[in-house]
Scaffold this active site. Structure first.
Site, PDB file in Angstrom:
ATOM      1  N   GLY A   1      52.422  24.609  50.862  1.00  0.00           N
ATOM      2  CA  GLY A   1      53.484  23.709  51.301  1.00  0.00           C
ATOM      3  C   GLY A   1      53.315  22.326  50.695  1.00  0.00           C
ATOM      4  O   GLY A   1      52.825  22.176  49.580  1.00  0.00           O
ATOM      5  N   LEU A   2      53.738  21.311  51.439  1.00  0.00           N
ATOM      6  CA  LEU A   2      53.664  19.911  50.994  1.00  0.00           C
ATOM      7  C   LEU A   2      54.406  19.700  49.676  1.00  0.00           C
ATOM      8  O   LEU A   2      53.979  18.943  48.811  1.00  0.00           O
ATOM      9  CB  LEU A   2      52.213  19.458  50.850  1.00  0.00           C
ATOM     10  N   CYS A   3      55.526  20.425  49.526  1.00  0.00           N
ATOM     11  CA  CYS A   3      56.327  20.273  48.306  1.00  0.00           C
ATOM     12  C   CYS A   3      57.795  20.051  48.671  1.00  0.00           C
ATOM     13  O   CYS A   3      58.702  20.598  48.033  1.00  0.00           O
ATOM     14  CB  CYS A   3      56.168  21.477  47.388  1.00  0.00           C
ATOM     15  N   GLY A   4      58.006  19.272  49.716  1.00  0.00           N
ATOM     16  CA  GLY A   4      59.370  18.938  50.113  1.00  0.00           C
ATOM     17  C   GLY A   4      60.151  20.154  50.578  1.00  0.00           C
ATOM     18  O   GLY A   4      59.628  21.032  51.260  1.00  0.00           O
TER      19      GLY A   4
ATOM     20  N   SER B   1      58.646  18.838  42.946  1.00  0.00           N
ATOM     21  CA  SER B   1      58.932  18.569  44.363  1.00  0.00           C
ATOM     22  C   SER B   1      57.689  18.028  45.066  1.00  0.00           C
ATOM     23  O   SER B   1      57.780  17.128  45.904  1.00  0.00           O
ATOM     24  CB  SER B   1      59.406  19.845  45.065  1.00  0.00           C
TER      25      SER B   1
END
Length: 327
Positions: A67-70, A252
């Site tokens: 995760g942590l990609c918008g 992202s």
């Protein structure tokens, strides 16, 4: 953010290295198709055969493991669920081949209540290689050639620039012999200017058709050679989707990490200002207390206050003197 930028550069190096083979392959395929044109044999090749009616569809979904990609994974999952809904309305239950844990989790959550099934899940490879794309391409090809599905589509996020990527659906099988190249094919190079990252995009010209003379003798029939080349072309298309998806994910993530960094700096400034205000209020209160005490002592006689305490006096005598005064 810097780690994501380094990975993007590795991805663009991989695209640059794969480009010559892809161009040569496309040129040869187009040359063979041109040679077979009018013979009717090109329509008999399994990977080019278009079914009269589409009854089963496979969706190849490219997401990420982390995760942590918008909103990268959310957009891909939303596009996939939208396509599943459209197919369900046509009475088709799609079969999904998913890459990435976040994509699988998102589709399971968003697609609850819809009719679909996951036939294969693949962990997103740490490094995009031809071997990784071959595994996916073989799975899709076998599903198509066995008659399990009549059409294969790819759902992925197309890289536009460092701030924008667009989820889209692309048909992978059956292949089209007339439009073998991607009409929107383009490459990008990540550069930096004045300490800021930017992506420079370049349109890629269509591969030139190989001219095969009429008197050229083939060791094997042209349709056999073409049939052996088409899986390689499918593999190159899957590889292109994986690279596109990876670039979208990393861009992202860069944007999300920059936003997080900016928000953290802004929060630090806000907390620092709040601390300074509280500290200044405390200092002001202490100054006021000192001022009030000084004003209260202005009219007091020194005799009422007792003798002046000298630095030479012993601290142990103070208590005795105080008790004496109290008496």
């Amino acid at each position: 953010r810097l780690v994501a930028a380094a990975k993007i550069r590795r991805a663009q190096d991989g695209v640059a290295k794969a480009r010559p083979f892809s161009d040569e392959l496309q040129g040869m395929i187009k040359g063979l198709v041109k040679r077979l044109k009018g013979s009717g044999l090109e329509a008999e090749l399994p990977m080019l055969r278009v079914p009269e009616k589409v009854q089963n569809v496979a969706l190849f979904v490219s997401g990420s493991n982390k995760g942590l990609c918008g909103a990268f994974n959310s957009f891909v999952c939303k596009k996939t669920v939208e396509r599943i809904t459209q197919l369900n309305k046509l009475g088709i239950k799609p079969k999904l081949v998913i890459v990435g844990k976040k994509a699988q989790t998102g589709i399971n959550s968003r697609g609850a209540g819809l009719d679909w099934e996951i036939v294969k899940f693949i962990d997103q490879p740490n490094t995009i290689t031809a071997a990784a794309s071959t595994e996916i391409a073989e799975t899709l090809k076998n599903m198509f050639l066995s008659g399990e599905v009549d059409k294969v589509e790819g759902v992925y996020s197309k890289f536009i620039n460092l701030l924008t990527n667009t989820p889209q659906v692309r048909t992978l099988l059956p292949l089209s012999p007339t439009g073998i190249e991607d009409p929107e094919d383009e490459t990008f190079v990540l550069t930096s200017e004045d300490g800021k990252f930017k992506a420079e995009k370049q349109k890629v010209k269509a591969a030139k058709t190989k001219e095969i003379e009429a008197d050229v003798l083939f060791d094997q029939p042209p349709e056999v050679i073409l049939n052996s080349m088409l899986p390689l072309y499918l593999n190159s298309q899957v590889l292109s989707i994986l690279f596109d998806s990876l670039a979208s994910e990393l861009s992202s993530r860069m944007t999300a990490m920059k936003a997080a960094t900016d928000n953290a700096k802004e929060l630090g400034k806000t907390l620092n200002t709040l601390y300074n205000k509280k500290r200044q209020a405390q200092i002001t209160a202490e100054i006021c207390e000192i001022g009030v005490a000084a004003t209260a002592l202005e009219g007091v006689d020194d005799r009422d206050a007792g003798g002046i305490f000298s630095v030479d006096d012993s601290a142990s005598d103070v208590l005795d003197e105080l008790m004496q005064e109290l008496k």
